[in-house]
Design an enzyme around this catalytic site. Structure first.
Site: not given
Ligand code: XMP
Length: 190
Positions: A53, A109, A112, A140, A163-164, A176
């Site tokens: 990402g 990227d 979350d 987020k 979700f983006v 992507r």
């Molecule tokens: P965590 O929860 O470990 O997640 O902080 C990080 C990874 O989760 C994916 N991620 C997303 N991918 N849209 C996406 O396309 C989203 O809104 C999203 N939220 C989390 C992403 O791979 C990130 O590295």
């Protein structure tokens, strides 16, 4: 490309402005660290992009960092397949083994839950680097607790809990290549 219902959250022009700002700030901070430590070795700065990402973000940002650097990618899977729910973070393969004494910047990227970056930061710190910085394009705005409660040094944009996709972010491997960051309105209908 399949049409998908979406709303632009961050347009490409705003992304470009913010990425150049972040890159220049990162360069300034790294330069200050290197100067303070009297370091001039060309391999002191190591960028660790988290695949897949972060690729567009990293490609754009490093062009604003006017310093010698090496790049070592890592792959982490956290949203395998067609889902928008976090499944926890798993490192695929090994971390680069030679980070001791170096200035490490982990780039992702989106933050979350924070699990991915908390895990990577912990693993990097085990190697005794000179410094570790976390740089994310998006964060987020959700409550975070425990280990995953980490604060990145560099954040492009704080966004709501939606979700983006686009600018490197995918849903089931797609989107992507969208130049804007967009909200995927009904992922299950794709
Ligand atoms: P965590 O929860 O470990 O997640 O902080 C990080 C990874 O989760 C994916 N991620 C997303 N991918 N849209 C996406 O396309 C989203 O809104 C999203 N939220 C989390 C992403 O791979 C990130 O590295």
């Amino acid at each position: 490309m399949t049409k998908v219902a979406h709303t632009v959250l961050i347009p490409r022009s705003q992304i470009a402005d913010r990425v150049s700002e972040l890159g220049r700030q990162l360069a300034k901070d790294l330069r200050a660290d290197l100067e303070a430590m009297g370091e001039s070795e060309p391999h002191e700065v190591v960028i660790i992009p988290v695949l897949v990402g972060s690729i567009l973000f990293v490609a754009d940002l490093v062009r604003h960092v006017d310093l010698n650097m090496s790049m070592r990618v890592v792959t982490v899977s956290s949203y395998p397949g067609a889902t928008t729910e976090s499944k926890g973070a798993a490192l695929k393969g090994a971390l680069p083994p030679d980070l001791a004494g170096r200035h490490v910047v982990i780039m992702d990227d989106i933050l979350d839950t924070g699990n991915t970056l908390a895990m990577l930061k912990r693993l990097v710190l085990e190697q005794n680097p000179a410094s570790v910085r976390i740089c994310v394009m998006l964060r987020k705005e959700i409550p975070r607790e425990g280990e995953a409660d980490l604060t990145p040094e560099y954040v492009g944009f704080d966004i709501p809990d939606v979700f983006v996709v686009g600018y490197g972010l995918d849903y089931d491997g797609l989107y992507r290549n969208l130049p804007d960051i967009v909200i995927l309105e009904d992922p299950e209908s794709v």
